[in-house]
Design an enzyme around this catalytic site. Structure first.
Site, PDB file in Angstrom:
ATOM      1  N   LYS A 292       0.856  -1.182   0.000  1.00 17.98           N
ATOM      2  CA  LYS A 292       0.000   0.000   0.000  1.00 17.98           C
ATOM      3  C   LYS A 292       0.895   1.235   0.000  1.00 17.98           C
ATOM      4  O   LYS A 292       1.685   1.444   0.926  1.00 17.98           O
ATOM      5  CB  LYS A 292      -0.909  -0.005   1.224  1.00 17.98           C
TER       6      LYS A 292
ATOM      7  N   ARG B 180     -10.788  10.059   1.682  1.00 23.06           N
ATOM      8  CA  ARG B 180     -10.642  10.740   2.980  1.00 23.06           C
ATOM      9  C   ARG B 180     -11.736  11.790   3.168  1.00 23.06           C
ATOM     10  O   ARG B 180     -12.134  12.066   4.299  1.00 23.06           O
ATOM     11  CB  ARG B 180      -9.244  11.343   3.102  1.00 23.06           C
TER      12      ARG B 180
ATOM     13  N   LYS C 215       1.280  10.045   5.782  1.00 23.75           N
ATOM     14  CA  LYS C 215       1.316   8.615   6.118  1.00 23.75           C
ATOM     15  C   LYS C 215       2.603   7.937   5.635  1.00 23.75           C
ATOM     16  O   LYS C 215       2.660   6.710   5.531  1.00 23.75           O
ATOM     17  CB  LYS C 215       0.065   7.929   5.553  1.00 23.75           C
TER      18      LYS C 215
ATOM     19  N   GLU D 111       7.470  -6.791   1.460  1.00 27.41           N
ATOM     20  CA  GLU D 111       6.197  -6.766   2.184  1.00 27.41           C
ATOM     21  C   GLU D 111       5.367  -8.006   1.851  1.00 27.41           C
ATOM     22  O   GLU D 111       4.713  -8.584   2.714  1.00 27.41           O
ATOM     23  CB  GLU D 111       5.397  -5.498   1.824  1.00 27.41           C
TER      24      GLU D 111
ATOM     25  N   LYS E 205      -2.079  -1.617  -3.902  1.00 23.56           N
ATOM     26  CA  LYS E 205      -2.957  -0.444  -3.841  1.00 23.56           C
ATOM     27  C   LYS E 205      -2.129   0.831  -3.906  1.00 23.56           C
ATOM     28  O   LYS E 205      -1.150   0.908  -3.170  1.00 23.56           O
ATOM     29  CB  LYS E 205      -3.732  -0.499  -2.525  1.00 23.56           C
TER      30      LYS E 205
ATOM     31  N   SER F 299     -10.144   5.528  -4.845  1.00 23.05           N
ATOM     32  CA  SER F 299     -11.121   6.603  -5.061  1.00 23.05           C
ATOM     33  C   SER F 299     -10.679   7.617  -6.113  1.00 23.05           C
ATOM     34  O   SER F 299     -11.477   8.040  -6.951  1.00 23.05           O
ATOM     35  CB  SER F 299     -11.415   7.297  -3.729  1.00 23.05           C
TER      36      SER F 299
ATOM     37  N   TYR G  93     -14.979   0.960  -6.992  1.00 21.10           N
ATOM     38  CA  TYR G  93     -16.253   1.670  -6.848  1.00 21.10           C
ATOM     39  C   TYR G  93     -17.087   1.528  -8.124  1.00 21.10           C
ATOM     40  O   TYR G  93     -18.252   1.877  -8.136  1.00 21.10           O
ATOM     41  CB  TYR G  93     -16.002   3.148  -6.509  1.00 21.10           C
TER      42      TYR G  93
HETATM   43  C1  PBG Z   1      -7.213   3.791   5.359  1.00 20.87           C
HETATM   44  C2  PBG Z   1      -7.659   3.470   3.981  1.00 20.87           C
HETATM   45  C3  PBG Z   1      -7.528   4.345   2.914  1.00 20.87           C
HETATM   46  C4  PBG Z   1      -8.106   3.729   1.826  1.00 20.87           C
HETATM   47  C5  PBG Z   1      -8.574   2.482   2.224  1.00 20.87           C
HETATM   48  N1  PBG Z   1      -8.276   2.323   3.576  1.00 20.87           N
HETATM   49  C6  PBG Z   1      -6.986   5.727   2.853  1.00 20.87           C
HETATM   50  C7  PBG Z   1      -5.686   6.014   3.427  1.00 20.87           C
HETATM   51  O1  PBG Z   1      -4.820   5.151   3.592  1.00 20.87           O
HETATM   52  O2  PBG Z   1      -5.491   7.178   3.760  1.00 20.87           O
HETATM   53  C8  PBG Z   1      -8.179   4.378   0.482  1.00 20.87           C
HETATM   54  C9  PBG Z   1      -9.195   3.890  -0.462  1.00 20.87           C
HETATM   55  C10 PBG Z   1      -9.485   4.783  -1.602  1.00 20.87           C
HETATM   56  O3  PBG Z   1      -8.866   5.844  -1.823  1.00 20.87           O
HETATM   57  O4  PBG Z   1     -10.406   4.417  -2.325  1.00 20.87           O
HETATM   58  N2  PBG Z   1      -6.910   2.827   6.214  1.00 20.87           N
END
Ligand code: PBG
Length: 326
Positions: free
Chosen positions: A194, A204, A216, A232, A247, A273, A312
């Site tokens: 990720k 968010r 992050k 990982e 991701k 997203s 989505y």
């Molecule tokens: C947070 C989480 C995130 C997403 C899924 N779980 C956002 C982040 O890490 O800040 C993002 C999913 C998306 O953007 O569709 N634990």
């Protein structure tokens, strides 16, 4: 001319015969957002077509999706600010919003696989996936919080927990705690590679979960790295992950391809997203056909080796795919 590749493209039936990859409705996992209330379907401006749903409407959407052939959903809770705190205690409330949502779906549609996100950010006043102390994200102190969350979700009836937090050692920790609580059957889908991506912005907004301070980057991966993703992946598999995930999707197709060639367990990709919003905005501005853009993107994940796609677009794609073999 001896070689004429165009011979295999000359009409739709030949193209269908020689097609190398395809998207099945059963490859799609639909991420959904649940909110308190009744008969609420609140469209999110930054994610056109995506709604925050109260449990009653969530169950209806899941029923429709399952009829279309979708086999799994992933749930995120949208909590009001009063329920958030530094330790994300609401996440382990057996009567919490997410837990009630899981139970409601499993009761009405037992054959639909329900997955739930495991991370602190939807419940945390700091908006981070782990516990924050003096600006630092603590690793080992976060693990019991994640485990309590996962076990509570398991008690509610979830099929698969999906840790998205990127703390070190969390897959092994969750496996142990789930087993100790008698939930050997509950799977772990790990957000393995990720990245610290800018494509999470609209998500968010939906949860109002952006970090209050900092970013992050001390736990999510550097966007420049691929060897680190392999590390990982190795660790998550050693720790007992049932499925690994890459991701975001589109900017990391190389990572997806490499990971899918290296493992012998299923590989998921999260079409996040920001990737979804890009297509919606293109279509809205008349820069492309939404259905065509969507299918081209979904196919790219299959080409790169994904077994399942978190998107989505799931319901739109399922409608389109019904009866066709794109
Ligand atoms: C947070 C989480 C995130 C997403 C899924 N779980 C956002 C982040 O890490 O800040 C993002 C999913 C998306 O953007 O569709 N634990």
């Amino acid at each position: 001319m001896f070689e004429r590749p165009r011979r295999n493209r000359q009409n739709p039936s030949i193209r269908a015969l020689v097609r190398e990859n395809g998207v099945l409705v059963s490859d799609l996992v639909w991420p959904l957002f649940v909110i308190e209330g009744q008969n609420v379907s609140e469209e999110v401006p930054s994610l056109p077509g995506v709604c925050r749903l109260s449990i009653d409407n969530l169950v209806k959407e899941c029923e429709e999706a399952h009829v279309l052939g979708i086999q799994a959903v992933l749930l995120f809770p949208c909590l009001s600010e009063e329920l958030k705190n530094k330790k994300a205690t609401e996440s382990a409330n057996d009567k919490g919003l997410l837990q009630r949502a899981i139970a409601a779906i499993k009761e009405k549609i037992p054959t639909l696989t329900v997955m739930s996100d495991v991370a602190m950010d939807p419940y945390s006043t700091d908006g981070h996936d782990g516990l924050v102390s003096h600006g630092e994200i603590l690793n080992d102190e976060t693990l019991p919080i994640l485990a309590a969350m996962a076990v509570s979700q398991a008690r509610a009836g979830v099929d698969i927990v999906a840790p998205s937090d990127m703390m070190d050692g969390r897959v092994a920790y969750l496996r142990q705690e789930l087993d100790d609580a008698g939930f050997e059957r509950v799977g772990i889908l790990s957000y393995t590679a990720k990245y610290a991506s800018s494509f999470y912005g609209p998500f968010r907004d939906v949860l109002d979960s952006a970090p209050k301070a900092g970013d992050k980057k001390t736990y999510q991966m550097d966007t420049a790295n691929i060897r680190e993703a392999l590390r990982e992946t190795r660790l998550d598999i050693e720790e007992g992950a049932d499925i690994v995930m890459v991701k975001p999707g589109l900017p990391y197709l190389d990572v997806l391809k490499t990971v899918s060639e290296m493992v012998d367990i299923p590989v998921a990709v999260y079409n996040v997203s920001g990737e979804y919003a890009m297509l919606k905005l293109m279509a809205e501005k008349g820069l492309g056909n939404y259905d065509d853009l969507m299918m081209e993107v979904l196919l790219s994940f299959k080409r790169a080796g994904a077994d399942m796609i978190f998107t989505y677009h799931a319901k739109d794609a399922a409608r389109l795919l019904r009866g066709s073999c794109v």
